[in-house]
Design a protein around this motif. Structure first.
Motif, PDB file in Angstrom:
ATOM      1  N   ARG A  63       0.820  -1.221   0.000  1.00  0.00           N
ATOM      2  CA  ARG A  63       0.000   0.000   0.000  1.00  0.00           C
ATOM      3  C   ARG A  63       0.852   1.268   0.000  1.00  0.00           C
ATOM      4  NH1 ARG A  63      -3.108  -2.594   4.094  1.00  0.00           N
ATOM      5  NH2 ARG A  63      -1.937  -1.367   5.623  1.00  0.00           N
ATOM      6  N   PRO A 104      -0.727  -0.596  -6.182  1.00  0.00           N
ATOM      7  CA  PRO A 104      -1.948  -1.366  -5.940  1.00  0.00           C
ATOM      8  C   PRO A 104      -3.209  -0.686  -6.457  1.00  0.00           C
ATOM      9  CG  PRO A 104      -1.216  -0.319  -3.921  1.00  0.00           C
ATOM     10  CD  PRO A 104      -0.149  -0.069  -4.940  1.00  0.00           C
ATOM     11  N   LEU A 160      -6.272  -2.873  -5.481  1.00  0.00           N
ATOM     12  CA  LEU A 160      -6.052  -4.319  -5.475  1.00  0.00           C
ATOM     13  C   LEU A 160      -5.335  -4.724  -4.191  1.00  0.00           C
ATOM     14  CD1 LEU A 160      -4.816  -4.867  -9.151  1.00  0.00           C
ATOM     15  CD2 LEU A 160      -7.147  -5.038  -8.264  1.00  0.00           C
ATOM     16  N   ASN A 161      -5.740  -5.849  -3.641  1.00  0.00           N
ATOM     17  CA  ASN A 161      -5.056  -6.348  -2.458  1.00  0.00           C
ATOM     18  C   ASN A 161      -5.081  -7.869  -2.454  1.00  0.00           C
ATOM     19  OD1 ASN A 161      -7.644  -7.168  -1.324  1.00  0.00           O
ATOM     20  ND2 ASN A 161      -7.968  -5.003  -0.875  1.00  0.00           N
ATOM     21  N   TYR A 169      -3.908  -8.614  -6.017  1.00  0.00           N
ATOM     22  CA  TYR A 169      -2.756  -7.751  -6.305  1.00  0.00           C
ATOM     23  C   TYR A 169      -1.588  -8.570  -6.829  1.00  0.00           C
ATOM     24  CZ  TYR A 169       1.389  -4.988  -5.967  1.00  0.00           C
ATOM     25  OH  TYR A 169       2.580  -4.366  -6.292  1.00  0.00           O
ATOM     26  N   HIS A 181      -2.054  -9.599 -10.343  1.00  0.00           N
ATOM     27  CA  HIS A 181      -1.815  -8.467 -11.223  1.00  0.00           C
ATOM     28  C   HIS A 181      -0.324  -8.168 -11.345  1.00  0.00           C
ATOM     29  CE1 HIS A 181      -2.071  -4.450 -12.966  1.00  0.00           C
ATOM     30  NE2 HIS A 181      -1.379  -3.986 -11.941  1.00  0.00           N
TER      31      HIS A 181
END
Length: 237
Positions: free
Chosen positions: A100, A154, A161-162, A166, A169
């Motif tokens: 993050r 992210p 995205l997490n 994430y 990705h």
């Protein structure tokens, strides 16, 4: 080889500190042991001590994967391993923070094992289990202080995205044309992982898979068939 194999991996890192593969190999070592403690994937049979050991392994695996990616920015298999680890064992908070913010507020990581308050026989069992893979209950692990520069942010458009989304990705970002990993993504989009077959079809029809030919796309669609008939086997394969 358990702890003996771990000693060899760390000797490799000491001899060649620039080697990303020395760190990647240790990441795979810890992920392997996490699954060993988890009963080779059959999570319904895992004891509380087994989960404790598995999560301790995942801490090591994540740190090693980040160290590998620092040394080799195109090493897609590092975030690919993190996707599997996060999917099976959840993402530790320090790793979420690293993604993050790009930085960590923690200097060292500890396993925080409740050894002191355990009954003697339970403590001895836990320490014996940990010793199989080479984990020490009191060890401290240097936490990566910054996220590798090759990792994408992210925030993608308006979506944050997490977790496994994430890392999925991030892996595709590093190696967007790798068929094997696209197939692996589909495994984690199946209903048993909280996804759906419609989501699988949408993924195959998305720009992410646009470079694939029709035979390759059909091979990916076969993962839906494999999921529907998972227990209906006539032979080993």
């Amino acid at each position: 080889d358990g702890a003996e194999g771990l000693a060899l991996l760390r000797a490799w890192q000491t001899t060649r500190p620039e080697s990303a593969h020395a760190w990647l190999s240790e990441a795979h070592y810890w992920f392997h042991w996490a699954y060993e403690y988890r009963g080779s994937g059959w999570s319904s049979t895992v004891t509380e001590l087994g989960w404790t050991c598995a999560h301790a392994c995942c801490t090591h695996a994540a740190v090693c994967a980040i160290q590998a990616l620092e040394r080799s920015p195109t090493l897609w298999s590092a975030p690919a391993l993190l996707m599997q680890s996060v999917a099976a064992f959840n993402e530790p908070e320090w790793l979420s923070e690293l993604v993050r913010s790009g930085r960590s507020s923690i200097g060292e990581l500890a396993h925080d094992l409740p050894v002191e308050g355990m009954p003697a026989d339970t403590r001895d069992e836990l320490l014996a289990m940990l010793a199989r893979s080479g984990i020490r209950a009191d060890e401290r692990i240097a936490c990566p202080q910054t996220a590798p520069e090759s990792l994408p942010p992210p925030m993608q458009g308006k979506k944050l995205l997490n977790g496994r989304q994430y890392w999925m990705h991030a892996t595709i970002h590093l190696h967007p044309r790798l068929f094997f990993f696209l197939r692996q993504c589909i495994w984690f989009m199946q209903p048993r992982w909280g996804g759906s077959h419609d989501r699988v079809r949408a993924f195959i029809a998305s720009p992410t898979c646009a470079h694939l030919n029709e035979i390759e796309k059909d091979r990916l669609r076969h993962e839906i068939w494999r999921d529907d008939y998972l227990e209906n086997e006539v032979d080993e394969d």
